[in-house]
Design a protein around this motif. Structure first.
Motif, PDB file in Angstrom:
ATOM      1  N   SER A 108       0.691  -1.369  -0.271  1.00 49.59           N
ATOM      2  CA  SER A 108      -0.134  -0.190  -0.234  1.00 49.59           C
ATOM      3  C   SER A 108       0.895   1.668  -0.116  1.00 49.59           C
ATOM      4  CB  SER A 108      -1.163  -0.129   1.220  1.00 49.59           C
ATOM      5  OG  SER A 108      -2.134  -0.955   1.122  1.00 49.59           O
ATOM      6  N   VAL A 109       2.313   1.262  -0.254  1.00 48.33           N
ATOM      7  CA  VAL A 109       2.859   2.109   0.440  1.00 48.33           C
ATOM      8  C   VAL A 109       3.893   2.390  -0.977  1.00 48.33           C
ATOM      9  CG1 VAL A 109       4.577   3.611   1.596  1.00 48.33           C
ATOM     10  CG2 VAL A 109       2.643   2.529   2.778  1.00 48.33           C
ATOM     11  N   GLU A 110       4.143   3.163  -1.503  1.00 52.61           N
ATOM     12  CA  GLU A 110       5.050   3.546  -2.603  1.00 52.61           C
ATOM     13  C   GLU A 110       6.522   3.035  -1.886  1.00 52.61           C
ATOM     14  OE1 GLU A 110       6.238   6.308  -6.983  1.00 52.61           O
ATOM     15  OE2 GLU A 110       5.059   6.933  -5.027  1.00 52.61           O
ATOM     16  N   GLY A 111       7.021   2.266  -2.700  1.00 52.14           N
ATOM     17  CA  GLY A 111       8.614   1.480  -2.402  1.00 52.14           C
ATOM     18  C   GLY A 111       8.960   1.583  -0.594  1.00 52.14           C
ATOM     19  N   LEU A 112       8.183   0.697  -0.265  1.00 50.73           N
ATOM     20  CA  LEU A 112       8.348   0.056   0.913  1.00 50.73           C
ATOM     21  C   LEU A 112       8.651  -0.915   0.994  1.00 50.73           C
ATOM     22  CD1 LEU A 112       8.263  -0.014   3.904  1.00 50.73           C
ATOM     23  CD2 LEU A 112       5.622   0.235   3.274  1.00 50.73           C
TER      24      LEU A 112
END
Length: 551
Positions: free
Chosen positions: A196-200
């Motif tokens: 749900s989080v970009e780059g995570l």
């Protein structure tokens, strides 16, 4: 003629003994205390949780709305509000219409208002807050999770990718009751947040519960914490596989030998290596023609051939060469064929995932089975049931022994005694309650009976009707007109009539010690004299006339 209720109660109270008075007072006081409590308990509404895990600001606003609507509520801590059970859904819909709760968890509705005038930094902060709130709502919808907080750290972008710090996230979970999350559930939460989080990445997510236990270290699989978590997962998988094998063997032996006749212990080792195999197999007996090549050569000569002695004459033009000789014609033919054969082959590519069974070790102890044939049969049946493979290295041992059931018998006997004692106590409690109830009913019945007798005594007639007295025969004039006044001291009778009083009136004028009944009857006669003096005078006149006739 009616007697006042207060006088009846006073008479009833005076007839009771001291112990009866104390018991009656105790019953009245118990009724005064218990009846209001029962009424309060019966009319008290049942409360259910309407909101939980709220912030103090939201809880304050919800309580204010409830007070304005005159809805009763209860507080548990600072974040749980309880309302009557029949108003739970109505309160929730009413608070939702008011936009509450809104400060505990904020989602993308944060951008519902106008964003004009916001700086880029403010927009980034609001976006992060909204993303954290949406993740909290999603994770909070899981059954084991009671409350959750999510924090996301997104570093500023750098010019070089090698200098770029990774995006990280931390999650704090408050689990409901005493529930715990296994490794698979923790991994599902980390992958949910990472997706749900970009780059995570999942390995950069830290998960901690409310007790401070680290469920995911956020260090990836290369660190010691990651290896420990992976080891725990593998041990749990091996334990589950061993339990499945053990249950299969126990169910089989339970059907054959009965309960408590066999003990089974299993150990399962799993192969966690991932293998990838490529194999090629040739079939020499099977051939296939791959290609065929055929070559044919044909040479043919006709007429004579020029020949002679080498030199200048021989190279002269035809007709001028005198030394040339002629030979006969010839033919040349050649044919070649090449056939190429291909041997059949099978090529296979196989990938073996980790987690396959490497070895099974099973130990079975049976109680007092001495027949070797039966032991062999049990061993074969158990081996087939759990999938024992000797070529793989599996081992199965079935041995006979005599179980020591002394402890089991002692525990069973103690449990039976405890159960029997508890049964006796329950019977005693029920019997005591029944006896107490019957005693209370008997006492109340006696009180009511005494009250009824006291009321009946107060209404005993003290004088026959005048018509009955006037119409009675002369022989019956000796019957007293006051059947219950033999021992009553009649005031108002003078000493002049004392010598002529009939025998039935001696007790009326003879002084004696008064008792409560005499006092009561005396009061009745006094009241009758005051209300109807003519009737009393007529009665006295009839008594005097009767005395004169006798004399």
């Amino acid at each position: 003629m009616s007697v006042p209720l207060q006088q009846q109660v006073s008479t009833f109270w005076s007839r009771q003994s001291t112990s009866q008075k104390i018991t009656l007072i105790a019953l009245i006081l118990a009724a005064v205390v218990v009846v209001p409590l029962l009424i309060t308990w019966a009319t008290q509404p049942t409360y259910s949780v309407a909101f939980s895990g709220m912030s103090e600001e939201d809880a304050g606003e919800v309580i204010q709305k409830l007070n304005e609507s005159s809805i009763p509520y209860k507080l548990q801590g600072t974040g749980t509000i309880m309302v009557p059970q029949d108003q739970v859904y109505e309160v929730r819909l009413q608070m939702a219409r008011e936009g509450l709760p809104q400060k505990g968890t904020v989602g993308f509705e944060l951008f519902s208002g106008s964003t004009l005038g916001m700086t880029e930094f403010t927009q980034k902060v609001n976006y992060r807050r909204a993303l954290e709130g949406e993740l909290e709502r999603t994770i909070g919808s899981l059954a084991p999770v009671d409350a959750v907080r999510v924090h996301i750290v997104t570093p500023e972008k750098t010019l070089l990718s090698s200098d770029q710090a990774p995006t990280t996230a931390s999650i704090m979970l408050k689990l409901s009751g005493n529930r715990i999350l296994d490794q698979a559930q923790v991994q599902s939460i980390t992958h949910l947040v990472a997706s749900s989080v970009e780059g995570l990445k999942p390995e950069n997510v830290v998960v901690v519960d409310s007790s401070g236990r680290m469920l995911a270290s956020g260090s990836g699989g290369s660190t010691e914490a990651g290896v420990a978590g992976q080891t725990d997962t593998r041990r749990a998988a091996e334990s589950a596989a061993a339990m499945a094998v053990q249950q299969k063997a126990e169910q089989l032996l339970l059907q054959v030998l009965g309960p408590n006749r066999a003990v089974v212990q299993a150990d399962v080792s799993l192969d966690w290596t991932q293998k990838e195999t490529t194999s090629q197999t040739y079939e020499p007996t099977t051939t296939t023609i791959r290609s065929t090549q055929k070559t044919t050569e044909n040479y043919e000569t006709s007429g004579g051939a020029t020949g002679g002695i080498p030199g200048a004459e021989t190279n002269l033009p035809e007709g001028t060469n005198t030394n040339a000789t002629n030979t006969s014609s010839s033919n040349y033919t050649r044919s070649d064929e090449v056939v190429n054969y291909e041997i059949s082959s099978i090529q296979a590519h196989e990938i073996i995932s980790p987690g396959s069974i490497k070895r099974i070790t099973l130990s079975v102890l049976v109680d007092n089975v001495t027949d070797q044939t039966q032991l062999a049969t049990l061993q074969s049946a158990v081996a087939a049931a759990v999938g024992i493979d000797e070529t793989r290295g599996d081992k199965l041992v079935v041995e006979n022994t005599v179980f020591d059931k002394t402890y089991l018998a002692t525990q069973t006997e103690d449990m039976e005694k405890a159960s029997q004692t508890e049964l006796y106590w329950r019977i005693g409690e029920i019997a005591g309650a029944v006896i107490l109830l019957f005693a209370l009913l008997f006492y109340v019945q006696r009180l009511l009976k005494n009250l009824k007798l006291a009321s009946a005594d107060a209404w005993v007639p003290v004088m026959k009707p005048l018509s009955e007295t006037a119409l009675s025969a002369p022989g019956t004039m000796n019957a007293p007109m006051f059947p219950h006044t033999e021992n009553i001291n009649m005031p108002g009778l003078g000493a002049a009539q004392e010598h002529s009083a009939p025998p039935r009136l001696e007790s009326l004028i003879k002084p004696h010690k008064a008792n409560p009944e005499d006092e009561q009857l005396q009061k009745v006669l006094t009241r009758l004299t005051e209300e109807n003096p003519a009737s009393v005078a007529e009665i006295i006149q009839m008594w005097l006339t009767e005395d004169e006739r006798r004399s």
